[in-house]
Enzyme design. Structure first.
Site, PDB file in Angstrom:
ATOM      1  N   LYS A  81       0.832  -1.204   0.000  1.00 25.20           N
ATOM      2  CA  LYS A  81       0.000   0.000   0.000  1.00 25.20           C
ATOM      3  C   LYS A  81       0.871   1.261   0.000  1.00 25.20           C
ATOM      4  CE  LYS A  81      -3.790   1.926   2.859  1.00 25.20           C
ATOM      5  NZ  LYS A  81      -4.561   1.683   4.110  1.00 25.20           N
ATOM      6  N   SER A 156      -9.282   2.076   3.597  1.00 27.17           N
ATOM      7  CA  SER A 156      -8.405   2.741   2.656  1.00 27.17           C
ATOM      8  C   SER A 156      -7.492   1.789   1.862  1.00 27.17           C
ATOM      9  CB  SER A 156      -7.523   3.765   3.400  1.00 27.17           C
ATOM     10  OG  SER A 156      -6.743   3.147   4.410  1.00 27.17           O
ATOM     11  N   SER A 180      -9.756  -0.579   7.537  1.00 32.22           N
ATOM     12  CA  SER A 180      -9.133  -0.267   6.251  1.00 32.22           C
ATOM     13  C   SER A 180      -8.507  -1.466   5.553  1.00 32.22           C
ATOM     14  CB  SER A 180      -8.073   0.824   6.430  1.00 32.22           C
ATOM     15  OG  SER A 180      -8.681   2.073   6.629  1.00 32.22           O
TER      16      SER A 180
END
Length: 493
Positions: A81, A156, A180
């Site tokens: 990420k 996210s 997330s």
């Protein structure tokens, strides 16, 4: 590799194929690159480091052929990420302000994965500064759900989940506070682990421009990083790597015991699906109940009707207050004042904005009172786990929603059961309730709803019983079928 295509194989199966010589690391990297290029509309991997990864893959293959030392992830391509530092690779946090940011070192979690032999192929998308429940930003664009491009991946870690689901990586490193990792995993139909708070190091996150000096030296409250993968066994393998200090650095290694069960007949499950305030989508509930019936048919003891300590409302309030108190504490003076003013203007937009505004004004005494309440509830949950190995809940109250990039986030609404609900805190209720207590939780795919969208079941265990959550997710997969690949060529919405 048991006739399993590379794009749908688990990381564990892929590593076994590498060991048996069924394919090389170079071939594996090229297969993922081809997969990414074939489906650009997913837009999950938004930064590639292809040339360096291919060179590293060649060296990994040479080492293996020569019989040299290999780590547990030797030659396995992974993605990370965009909020974690990756040495020599763009690490933007999804922000134009960091579009040219290239770190000189890895985050500690990335360094551990590399040290075990993983090859970092690229970076997965996220919202700017990981501050939204979808994966989109002006710099990298929008990530689309592999099951339906008109739907969001969640956030996210939305790029992480989409990349894993679409077969573009073997495994991805995401991050989580209020869901997330878990919500994108649920909405994209993959496995995602939120480890026990504190067992995986958070050092080395990409710094926010408004971050106060020294923030990187503290341990953020609630926040964790953890793996997303196609199989539960992959989570177990990644957890071992992520919790093992590097040999040249030293450090503490947490004691994460094996699960006390190995079969369905030994598994004790408490099913908690009731939300009297916002409810759960009936289509999602149908899939969850079907999964529990399958578990029971296979011999597990599934109990209903016991309310865990605190309940969703109190746990959710604690999460929002302690979460935002930590966010506010990590910003410099100018950033804090800007955040305080913005939340002051938005207080009437949603209950979350009101709680967040209140959190920024907490005295230390008030924070300690909230923290004590958290510790008391954590102790009561520990007592609950004397009677149950895991508690299962919805990961999120509904399946993937249509994209909604309207601002401010606090004003967004979605419809469920004939009522309008705010995106936050409604969508994070189940994950936030667990996150604030620091408990380990896996989101496991348990089937598709009547609209053909994946449903995730959150599997929660006692503190440091991460392997129990993973083992239960493995048994759930055996009962309901586990990961299934999205039909990418047919997901036009």
């Amino acid at each position: 590799m048991d006739t399993q295509p590379i794009e749908s194989a688990t990381a564990t199966q892929t590593l076994a194929g590498l060991r048996r010589g069924e394919f090389s690391s170079v071939e594996l990297v090229r297969a993922y690159l081809d997969r990414i290029a074939a489906h650009p509309w997913v837009n999950a991997i938004v930064t590639l480091d292809a040339d360096r990864t291919l060179a590293e893959a060649r060296r990994a293959d040479e080492t293996r052929r020569a019989g040299g030392p290999v780590g547990p992830l030797h030659g396995l391509p992974i993605t990370v990420k965009h909020d974690q530092k990756v040495r020599g690779v763009l690490s933007t946090y999804g922000s134009e302000s960091l579009r040219d940011h290239v770190p000189e070192d890895d985050s500690e979690a990335v360094a551990r994965l590399r040290g075990a032999g993983a090859l970092v192929l690229g970076r997965s998308n996220l919202p700017e500064f990981a501050s939204d429940g979808q994966a989109y930003n002006a710099l990298h664009g929008t990530t689309r759900n592999p099951w339906n491009r008109e739907r969001t991946t969640g956030g996210s870690s939305g790029g992480s989940a989409a990349a894993v689901a679409a077969g573009m990586t073997a495994l991805d490193l995401g991050s989580d506070m209020g869901g997330s990792i878990r919500i994108p995993a649920a909405w994209c139909g993959v496995h995602g682990l939120k480890p026990t708070w504190g067992v995986v190091p958070m050092r080395g996150a990409v710094p926010h421009p408004d971050e106060a000096e020294g923030t990187d030296l503290t341990v953020p409250d609630v926040a964790v990083c953890g793996p997303l993968a196609r199989g539960a066994d992959d989570l177990d393998l990644a957890l071992t790597v992520l919790t093992t200090p590097r040999g040249d650095r030293g450090g503490l290694r947490p004691d994460l015991p094996r699960a006390p069960f190995t079969t369905h007949r030994e598994l004790r499950v408490l099913a908690w699906f009731d939300d009297p305030v916002t409810g759960v989508d009936p289509a999602t509930l149908d899939v969850l109940h079907t999964a529990c019936r399958s578990l029971a048919d296979d011999g597990a003891r599934v109990t209903y009707g016991v309310l865990p300590p605190g309940g969703l409302d109190r746990l959710g309030e604690l999460f929002e207050l302690l979460f935002m108190a930590d966010v506010g504490g990590a910003t410099d003076d100018a950033g804090f004042e800007e955040l305080h003013r913005a939340l002051g203007r938005l207080r009437t937009e949603s209950p979350m904005a009101e709680l967040h505004h209140r959190a920024l004004g907490l005295t230390h005494r008030e924070w300690l009172s909230l923290h004590r309440q958290r510790l008391i509830l954590r102790r009561r949950w520990r007592e609950l786990f004397e009677d149950y190995d895991v508690v299962v809940t919805p990961t999120v109250m509904t399946t993937a929603l249509p994209h909604d990039h309207s601002e401010p986030v606090q004003a967004r609404r979605f419809e469920l059961n004939g009522e309008r609900h705010p995106w936050r805190p409604a969508l994070t209720r189940w994950c936030g309730a667990v996150g604030v207590l620091g408990l380990p939780a896996v989101s496991a795919p348990v089937g598709l709803d009547r609209h053909g969208l994946p449903v995730g079941m959150q599997v929660v265990a006692a503190p440091y019983r991460d392997r129990s959550a993973i083992a239960a997710a493995r048994l759930i997969s055996e009962s309901v079928g586990g990961f299934s690949a999205p039909p990418l060529g047919e997901t036009s919405g």
